[in-house]
Design a protein around this motif. Sequence first.
Motif: not given
Lengths: 208, 208, 208
Positions: C189-190, C199-207
């Motif tokens: 979730l960006v 590279k963005l991963m996770g909820c909320p997205a992190r580097e």
Amino acid sequence: MKDLILIGAGGHASVCLEIAELHGFNVKGYLAPSKSEHFRLQTLEWLGNDTKIDQNLCENFEFINGIGSTGNPSIRISAFQRVTSMRGSFRTLIHPNAILSKYVKLGHGVQIFAGVIINSGAQIGDNVILNTGSLIEHDCKIENHAHIAPRSTVLGGVTVSEESHIGAGATILQNLTIAKKTLVGAQALVTRNFPEQKKLMGCPARES
Amino acid sequence: MKDLILIGAGGHASVCLEIAELHGFNVKGYLAPSKSEHFRLQTLEWLGNDTKIDQNLCENFEFINGIGSTGNPSIRISAFQRVTSMRGSFRTLIHPNAILSKYVKLGHGVQIFAGVIINSGAQIGDNVILNTGSLIEHDCKIENHAHIAPRSTVLGGVTVSEESHIGAGATILQNLTIAKKTLVGAQALVTRNFPEQKKLMGCPARES
Amino acid sequence: MKDLILIGAGGHASVCLEIAELHGFNVKGYLAPSKSEHFRLQTLEWLGNDTKIDQNLCENFEFINGIGSTGNPSIRISAFQRVTSMRGSFRTLIHPNAILSKYVKLGHGVQIFAGVIINSGAQIGDNVILNTGSLIEHDCKIENHAHIAPRSTVLGGVTVSEESHIGAGATILQNLTIAKKTLVGAQALVTRNFPEQKKLMGCPARES
């Protein structure tokens, strides 16, 4: 059939406008605080701001509530109430590519966008937005002024109470009740009931 | 074409019933432990509980497995086996608004709900539920008795083994194998293979 | 209308091939490093590897870019550039069950798979893949060579810059800009803008 007047002039209004066009409805113009810079609204006449809504307009036209409601539905609700308090009415908009069970009850001025699916036994209240690609499972109740954002999923038997917002890509597990004025964040997963008026985020969702 | 008998009397049965109606199939009644209080089932005759399934019924009717399987598919599987052990058969139900590649193989008694997409090369086993809005990508194998819950996404080349449950809104990354009887939670993201019979939750999914 | 040549021979190529068939396009064969073992490609003639792309082929055929791009679009982009540098062209493929606003602009060789929804005002660049069931909201800009993976959701007014990958089931909140060559992970979730090439991963997205 009466001609329509669009209230609002942003992205949500532009999507409503296209659904109206797909049904061949005639849209006379739009009401907004100022002339819209959105490319789609520029094909329509600007009729002034929403103080133009009076008995005369309400007798001669129907309305589209083109005001979005991400996070705060108050402006959208107040436009709805101004029109209905003068016995005016809103046209329900259903995109031709939405999939509705025959056993669905729709309230007044409901907006159902492309790719929405509503299963058997669902009840949808007044002024509700079922945004693009959202899914309302069997036997749900979506109360007045709720906004089900794009691609969110409401599983079977859920009640989404008045003025709640279910964020984009969120999932509400079966048979839960989302309290009045709850804000469920994007991609959240709601797995249990919460007291009223919370902001719920994450998987599983927690108060935020 | 034989008339149908619906096994089950809750929300899942009501969605199956509407798909049968959309195809013009004649449903004679339903089997359940007691008379249903669901508004949709009340239009049908209650035929008694599932001990009524016998050779005679299996020769003269086809069945719809209207028993859901959230988390535990055993009742659904046992109804399936009772009918098939007497050489009875289940009607496959495909909602008219599902999108199926021409290159898909379907097993016996598959249920494919509204908005489902199945891409080229997918194989779907017996008694599988592809619930509303789920997505089965190219070259997947969904084995017998699996339940792909609403809006879940199974990417290309995945195998979902027998009796597994893929939760609502979950995503399974490409080319993985979900072991037999795995329960993948709602909104989970499965990024690697796990040993058998686990409960997998979260993003990325972990044993729970 | 020119006959088509498919570049690539895996799962992505097989889905492209079916869309071409659904439109009645004639596909002469495919280019790949070796003969394909994919069941769908075996119905087509193997024409050799992509060094066969020359001026003559580019004058007499159009192409389908059947090379997928999960995580790394470089092979897909280089096939695109080889053809276009010789003034060859790619056929745009739109699945009959995609839902496109009338107010959408499409670039060259765009691929739009089943169940995709594109709302009013969206602009889609060259060689873009809108994979199965993805959702592009109103007024988005999806730049050249981006890949919007299955079931991802790009909310209103977002820019997805060149060569970015939006993972399966991910959600990009409204009005953000995804920088060039960003990789957004599945189900991420960006919620804010990030500098380039992350590279963005996770909820909320992190580097990551």
